[in-house]
Write a protein that holds these residues in place. Structure first.
Motif, short mmCIF file in Angstrom:
data_model
loop_
_atom_site.label_atom_id
_atom_site.label_comp_id
_atom_site.label_asym_id
_atom_site.label_seq_id
_atom_site.Cartn_x
_atom_site.Cartn_y
_atom_site.Cartn_z
N SER A 298 32.76 24.29 35.16
CA SER A 298 32.95 25.26 34.09
C SER A 298 34.17 26.14 34.40
O SER A 298 34.39 26.53 35.54
CB SER A 298 31.70 26.13 33.97
N PRO A 299 34.96 26.48 33.38
CA PRO A 299 36.10 27.38 33.61
C PRO A 299 35.68 28.74 34.15
O PRO A 299 36.39 29.36 34.93
CB PRO A 299 36.74 27.52 32.23
N LEU A 300 34.49 29.20 33.77
CA LEU A 300 33.99 30.48 34.28
C LEU A 300 33.74 30.40 35.79
O LEU A 300 34.11 31.31 36.54
CB LEU A 300 32.70 30.88 33.55
N ILE A 301 33.16 29.32 36.25
CA ILE A 301 32.92 29.14 37.69
C ILE A 301 34.25 28.99 38.42
O ILE A 301 34.45 29.58 39.50
CB ILE A 301 32.02 27.91 37.93
N ARG A 302 35.17 28.25 37.84
CA ARG A 302 36.48 28.08 38.46
C ARG A 302 37.20 29.43 38.59
O ARG A 302 37.77 29.75 39.63
CB ARG A 302 37.31 27.11 37.60
N PHE A 303 37.13 30.24 37.51
CA PHE A 303 37.74 31.57 37.55
C PHE A 303 37.06 32.44 38.62
O PHE A 303 37.73 33.17 39.36
CB PHE A 303 37.64 32.26 36.19
N GLY A 304 35.74 32.36 38.72
CA GLY A 304 35.00 33.14 39.72
C GLY A 304 35.40 32.78 41.13
O GLY A 304 35.54 33.65 42.00
N ARG A 305 35.60 31.49 41.39
CA ARG A 305 36.04 31.06 42.72
C ARG A 305 37.41 31.64 43.07
O ARG A 305 37.62 32.15 44.16
CB ARG A 305 36.08 29.54 42.79
N TRP A 306 38.35 31.51 42.14
CA TRP A 306 39.70 32.03 42.39
C TRP A 306 39.70 33.55 42.53
O TRP A 306 40.43 34.12 43.35
CB TRP A 306 40.68 31.58 41.30
N ALA A 307 38.87 34.22 41.73
CA ALA A 307 38.78 35.68 41.82
C ALA A 307 38.23 36.10 43.18
O ALA A 307 38.71 37.05 43.80
CB ALA A 307 37.92 36.23 40.70
N ALA A 308 37.21 35.38 43.66
CA ALA A 308 36.64 35.69 44.98
C ALA A 308 37.66 35.45 46.07
O ALA A 308 37.77 36.25 47.03
CB ALA A 308 35.39 34.84 45.22
N LEU A 309 38.44 34.38 45.96
CA LEU A 309 39.48 34.12 46.95
C LEU A 309 40.52 35.23 46.95
O LEU A 309 40.91 35.75 48.00
CB LEU A 309 40.15 32.77 46.67
N GLY A 310 40.97 35.64 45.77
CA GLY A 310 41.96 36.71 45.67
C GLY A 310 41.43 38.03 46.21
O GLY A 310 42.13 38.76 46.92
N ALA A 311 40.16 38.35 45.88
CA ALA A 311 39.56 39.59 46.38
C ALA A 311 39.46 39.55 47.91
O ALA A 311 39.71 40.56 48.58
CB ALA A 311 38.17 39.79 45.77
N GLY A 312 39.15 38.40 48.46
CA GLY A 312 39.07 38.28 49.92
C GLY A 312 40.41 38.47 50.58
O GLY A 312 40.52 39.12 51.62
N VAL A 313 41.46 37.93 49.98
CA VAL A 313 42.81 38.09 50.53
C VAL A 313 43.23 39.55 50.48
O VAL A 313 43.78 40.10 51.44
CB VAL A 313 43.81 37.18 49.78
N ILE A 314 42.96 40.21 49.37
CA ILE A 314 43.33 41.63 49.23
C ILE A 314 42.53 42.48 50.22
O ILE A 314 43.09 43.36 50.89
CB ILE A 314 43.12 42.11 47.78
N TYR A 315 41.23 42.23 50.34
CA TYR A 315 40.42 42.98 51.30
C TYR A 315 40.94 42.77 52.72
O TYR A 315 41.03 43.72 53.50
CB TYR A 315 38.95 42.55 51.21
N GLY A 316 41.28 41.54 53.05
CA GLY A 316 41.80 41.26 54.39
C GLY A 316 43.09 42.00 54.67
O GLY A 316 43.29 42.52 55.77
N ALA A 317 43.98 42.07 53.69
CA ALA A 317 45.25 42.78 53.88
C ALA A 317 45.01 44.28 54.08
O ALA A 317 45.62 44.90 54.95
CB ALA A 317 46.17 42.54 52.69
N VAL A 318 44.12 44.85 53.26
CA VAL A 318 43.82 46.29 53.39
C VAL A 318 43.18 46.58 54.74
O VAL A 318 43.54 47.53 55.43
CB VAL A 318 42.92 46.76 52.23
N ARG A 319 42.23 45.75 55.12
CA ARG A 319 41.54 45.96 56.40
C ARG A 319 42.49 45.82 57.58
O ARG A 319 42.42 46.58 58.55
CB ARG A 319 40.39 44.96 56.52
N LEU A 320 43.39 44.85 57.52
CA LEU A 320 44.39 44.67 58.58
C LEU A 320 45.27 45.91 58.70
O LEU A 320 45.57 46.35 59.81
CB LEU A 320 45.24 43.44 58.29
N HIS A 321 45.66 46.49 57.57
CA HIS A 321 46.48 47.71 57.59
C HIS A 321 45.71 48.86 58.26
O HIS A 321 46.29 49.60 59.07
CB HIS A 321 46.87 48.07 56.16
#
Length: 105
Positions: free
Chosen positions: A19-42
């Motif tokens: 489903s496109p909704l599931i696909r969007f959710g996966r990419w959103a979770a990946l992006g949120a994880g990358v952003i959280y990792g960058a903030v936490r590293l800082h």
């Protein structure tokens, strides 16, 4: 004549439509994880920079104290050596060439 497939050929099943909704959710979770990792590293970098600064200041103070102690020990050693050799203090300082040790006295 049709060619038979090779015996080691891997035959994969048709991919499942996601489903496109599931696909969007996966990419959103990946992006949120990358952003959280960058903030936490800082945040961690800032915290450890403070710790490294404190350790550096502590090491500088320890080095200064060690230098003072070394100078005191050198002074005591020279005075003892002058007593053993039976030289007056001023003459011993000139002969041993340690005037830099006794500049502040």
């Amino acid at each position: 004549m049709s060619a038979a497939p090779h015996p080691t050929t891997v035959v994969l099943p048709e991919p499942i439509n996601v489903s496109p909704l599931i696909r969007f959710g996966r990419w959103a979770a990946l992006g949120a994880g990358v952003i959280y990792g960058a903030v936490r590293l800082h945040q961690i970098k800032e915290y450890h920079a403070d710790i490294r600064q404190w350790q550096h200041e502590k090491a500088v103070v320890a080095a200064e104290e060690a230098a003072k102690k070394k100078k005191w020990l050198a002074k005591d050693e020279m005075r003892y050596l002058m007593q053993v050799v039976n030289l007056p203090f001023e003459e011993g300082v000139k002969q041993f060439g340690v005037t830099d040790l006794y500049k502040d006295e």
